[in-house]
Design a protein around this motif. Structure first.
Motif, PDB file in Angstrom:
ATOM      1  N   LEU A 293       0.893  -1.274  -0.020  1.00  0.00           N
ATOM      2  CA  LEU A 293      -0.057   0.062  -0.011  1.00  0.00           C
ATOM      3  C   LEU A 293       0.816   1.148  -0.053  1.00  0.00           C
ATOM      4  O   LEU A 293       0.279   2.168  -0.599  1.00  0.00           O
ATOM      5  CB  LEU A 293      -0.963  -0.102   1.457  1.00  0.00           C
ATOM      6  CG  LEU A 293      -1.998  -1.012   1.455  1.00  0.00           C
ATOM      7  CD1 LEU A 293      -2.774  -0.996   2.662  1.00  0.00           C
ATOM      8  CD2 LEU A 293      -2.902  -0.924   0.109  1.00  0.00           C
ATOM      9  N   GLN A 303      -1.900   6.142   7.330  1.00  0.00           N
ATOM     10  CA  GLN A 303      -3.058   5.324   6.495  1.00  0.00           C
ATOM     11  C   GLN A 303      -2.770   4.037   6.306  1.00  0.00           C
ATOM     12  O   GLN A 303      -3.731   3.209   6.562  1.00  0.00           O
ATOM     13  CB  GLN A 303      -2.859   6.108   4.980  1.00  0.00           C
ATOM     14  CG  GLN A 303      -3.269   7.578   5.216  1.00  0.00           C
ATOM     15  CD  GLN A 303      -2.928   8.295   3.497  1.00  0.00           C
ATOM     16  OE1 GLN A 303      -2.349   7.749   3.032  1.00  0.00           O
ATOM     17  NE2 GLN A 303      -3.861   9.161   3.218  1.00  0.00           N
ATOM     18  N   THR A 307      -5.282   0.811   8.236  1.00  0.00           N
ATOM     19  CA  THR A 307      -5.909  -0.473   7.357  1.00  0.00           C
ATOM     20  C   THR A 307      -5.830  -1.814   8.308  1.00  0.00           C
ATOM     21  O   THR A 307      -6.723  -2.403   8.403  1.00  0.00           O
ATOM     22  CB  THR A 307      -5.133  -0.513   6.211  1.00  0.00           C
ATOM     23  OG1 THR A 307      -5.382   0.355   5.161  1.00  0.00           O
ATOM     24  CG2 THR A 307      -5.601  -1.966   5.497  1.00  0.00           C
ATOM     25  N   ALA A 352      -6.712  -8.254  -1.158  1.00  0.00           N
ATOM     26  CA  ALA A 352      -5.564  -7.472  -0.746  1.00  0.00           C
ATOM     27  C   ALA A 352      -4.354  -7.565  -1.874  1.00  0.00           C
ATOM     28  O   ALA A 352      -3.907  -6.550  -2.178  1.00  0.00           O
ATOM     29  CB  ALA A 352      -4.913  -7.858   0.641  1.00  0.00           C
ATOM     30  N   TRP A 364      -8.950   2.053  -1.422  1.00  0.00           N
ATOM     31  CA  TRP A 364      -9.734   1.487  -0.423  1.00  0.00           C
ATOM     32  C   TRP A 364     -10.427   0.035  -0.102  1.00  0.00           C
ATOM     33  O   TRP A 364     -10.863  -0.501   1.185  1.00  0.00           O
ATOM     34  CB  TRP A 364     -11.239   2.535   0.261  1.00  0.00           C
ATOM     35  CG  TRP A 364     -11.993   2.543  -1.092  1.00  0.00           C
ATOM     36  CD1 TRP A 364     -12.004   3.596  -2.048  1.00  0.00           C
ATOM     37  CD2 TRP A 364     -13.263   1.453  -1.538  1.00  0.00           C
ATOM     38  NE1 TRP A 364     -13.280   3.136  -3.000  1.00  0.00           N
ATOM     39  CE2 TRP A 364     -13.699   2.019  -2.645  1.00  0.00           C
ATOM     40  CE3 TRP A 364     -13.222   0.210  -0.964  1.00  0.00           C
ATOM     41  CZ2 TRP A 364     -14.650   1.131  -3.444  1.00  0.00           C
ATOM     42  CZ3 TRP A 364     -14.332  -0.541  -1.658  1.00  0.00           C
ATOM     43  CH2 TRP A 364     -15.036   0.143  -2.784  1.00  0.00           C
ATOM     44  N   ALA A 367      -8.284  -1.908   2.355  1.00  0.00           N
ATOM     45  CA  ALA A 367      -8.854  -1.530   3.794  1.00  0.00           C
ATOM     46  C   ALA A 367     -10.061  -2.662   3.989  1.00  0.00           C
ATOM     47  O   ALA A 367     -10.326  -3.357   5.030  1.00  0.00           O
ATOM     48  CB  ALA A 367      -9.387  -0.147   4.244  1.00  0.00           C
ATOM     49  N   TRP A 370      -8.853  -6.219   4.231  1.00  0.00           N
ATOM     50  CA  TRP A 370      -8.446  -6.445   5.794  1.00  0.00           C
ATOM     51  C   TRP A 370      -9.592  -6.334   6.858  1.00  0.00           C
ATOM     52  O   TRP A 370      -9.398  -7.214   7.830  1.00  0.00           O
ATOM     53  CB  TRP A 370      -7.241  -5.752   6.028  1.00  0.00           C
ATOM     54  CG  TRP A 370      -5.936  -6.647   6.713  1.00  0.00           C
ATOM     55  CD1 TRP A 370      -5.627  -6.488   7.969  1.00  0.00           C
ATOM     56  CD2 TRP A 370      -5.493  -7.704   6.089  1.00  0.00           C
ATOM     57  NE1 TRP A 370      -4.679  -7.288   8.072  1.00  0.00           N
ATOM     58  CE2 TRP A 370      -4.618  -8.226   6.888  1.00  0.00           C
ATOM     59  CE3 TRP A 370      -5.843  -8.368   4.816  1.00  0.00           C
ATOM     60  CZ2 TRP A 370      -3.919  -9.282   6.766  1.00  0.00           C
ATOM     61  CZ3 TRP A 370      -4.926  -9.467   4.521  1.00  0.00           C
ATOM     62  CH2 TRP A 370      -4.058  -9.835   5.404  1.00  0.00           C
TER      63      TRP A 370
END
Length: 477
Positions: A293, A303, A307, A352, A364, A367, A370
């Motif tokens: 990421l 950020q 996540t 992911a 996004w 996120a 996860w």
């Protein structure tokens, strides 16, 4: 005329009463520090690798910590049985603090890994001693509360640790994640040592067998991971390391794990295997998600840390959900919940990986992936533990609990190490970083693919015989 009420018996002091307050705060602070450090590194390591280089050693920052953690845990517990807790506590605190210092001032990735190895040894010792202290320093009436507080000391860093590490890295640099903990280690020592000096040693005999097995298992795993790291540059040298590594692991695993674990034999063996495969898939992917990421999708450490925090929050929600469901069906839906959880983890790893390497997907989605994976772990992880404990003979509950923890740590270390080796292989071949990360996620995907197969061999119903069958189950059979 009413009779007077009998005098109330004063309630016993709790863990934070005057007599136990310092020790309780010291133990909880110690566990908080270890939990934060073990969870925060995934967030900051991409920045570390960018600053220090040595990307081919990326996986070792996780594997070195985890493998030595097993050795520290086993050794400290055995030494505490014979000589008391003061000496192993001092050594554990010193090793953990030295590891923070070495990592915080590291000028290369290799030196940082030395720091992580020292942190693993010290952290493993301190975690074992936390349980020893609860067993010896507190009366029976307080131990359950202290164990609950100890669990909470892991939950808090899981929820906020990655995000806090990201904020510290963005504001002060990645070295602060290590160095700012050093004063707190000194505070933990000041709080715990005075109380421990008053405790007598247990006077037990140190059994060297478990210590030897832990060292051999960690050594074999390290040799295998070294071989995987070396294979792209020196295939014959890699083979020379891999053969004794695999032999050591195979010989020791038969002593550490219940019979049938390596084949995921139906029942107890399958339960231990499922625990290892869950850790292999989820934690192996989590080690590389912040890297992908950050490097390929441009997220800041804060950020990326958020996540991981979202995954931890959904893990807690999944755990709460499985507890409610387990109470409702009295354990008869456990295998299905493990299979569902593992299916969600598999989907999370795939999503992911796609988010990292395929820029057509919105960032996004990482996120979301996860969050799905965290909820799946919350469903499967505690449920599988219940199945294993229900399957264990009463006289083997302690050794089976140890096997669960060892499978968890060992498979996490191997998965992260394999991912790092695959990342190094891609770099050596001149492939893009996206291809290298795809390979790393592919290594974690092995656990996600094999896990549901092992889960199909779990018992379909509770084995303890102390539950009445639900009506739906009775009707079906």
């Amino acid at each position: 005329m009413t009779s007077p009420l009998p005098p109330q018996t004063p309630s016993p002091p709790g863990p934070f009463g005057p007599r136990y307050r310092a020790l309780s705060l010291g133990v909880l602070l110690m566990v908080l520090l270890i939990a934060f450090e073990s969870l925060a590194v995934a967030t900051v390591l991409p920045v570390v690798a960018r600053d220090l280089g040595g990307r081919e050693l990326y996986g070792w920052a996780f594997s070195g910590f985890l493998l030595t953690n097993v050795v520290g845990t086993v050794t400290a517990g055995r030494v505490a049985d014979q000589r008391g807790s003061v000496l192993p506590l001092l050594v554990g605190l010193a090793l953990f603090a030295l590891g923070l210092l070495v990592a915080g001032f590291a000028g290369s990735m290799a030196v940082l890994i030395v720091g992580r190895v020292l942190q693993g040894l010290g952290g493993g010792a301190l975690m074992a001693l936390a349980y020893v202290m609860i067993g010896r320093a507190y009366p029976e009436t307080m131990r359950a509360r202290m164990l609950a507080l100890l669990s909470s000391a892991w939950v808090l860093p899981a929820l906020v640790g990655p995000a806090v590490a990201g904020v510290l890295t963005d504001a002060l640099g990645w070295r602060s994640v290590f160095l700012l903990l050093l004063p707190l280690v000194a505070v933990a020592a000041t709080l715990t040592l005075p109380a421990l000096r008053r405790l007598p040693a247990a006077g037990g005999r140190v059994d060297g067998g478990p210590i030897r097995d832990a060292i051999l298992l960690a050594t074999g795993s390290a040799l295998l991971l070294s071989a995987l790291t070396l294979v792209s540059r020196n295939p014959w040298g890699a083979l020379a390391l891999a053969l004794p590594g695999v032999a050591l692991m195979a010989w020791t695993a038969r002593r550490v794990f219940p019979a049938g674990t390596l084949r995921a034999r139906s029942g107890l063996g399958a339960g231990i295997a499922v625990r290892g495969l869950l850790a292999w898939g989820f934690f192996g992917a989590e080690a590389f998600l912040p890297l992908g990421l950050g490097e390929l999708r441009g997220l800041t450490p804060t950020q990326a840390g958020l996540t991981l925090t979202l995954g931890a929050l959904l893990w807690s929600l999944g755990s709460w959900t499985q507890a409610r469901l387990d109470g409702r069906d009295r354990g008869y839906g456990r295998r299905r919940r493990v299979q569902l959880g593992m299916g969600l983890v598999l989907c999370a790893i795939i999503l992911a990986a796609l988010t990292v390497v395929w820029t057509a997907l919105p960032v996004w989605a990482g996120a979301l992936a996860w969050a799905i994976g965290g909820f799946g772990m919350g469903l499967a992880f505690p449920t599988n533990t219940l199945i294993v404990m229900d399957s264990a003979p009463p006289e083997q509950v302690g050794s089976v609990s140890g096997a669960l923890q060892t499978a968890d740590v060992l498979c996490s270390a191997l998965s992260a190490g394999l991912g790092g080796a695959l990342l190094a292989l891609a770099a050596a071949q001149g492939w893009s970083e996206a291809n290298g990360l795809a390979l790393a996620f592919g290594g974690a995907l092995l656990g996600g693919l094999l896990g549901p197969l092992a889960a199909s061999r779990l018992p379909a119903r509770p084995l303890s015989g102390n539950r009445a069958e639900p009506e739906s189950v009775t009707a079906a059979h």
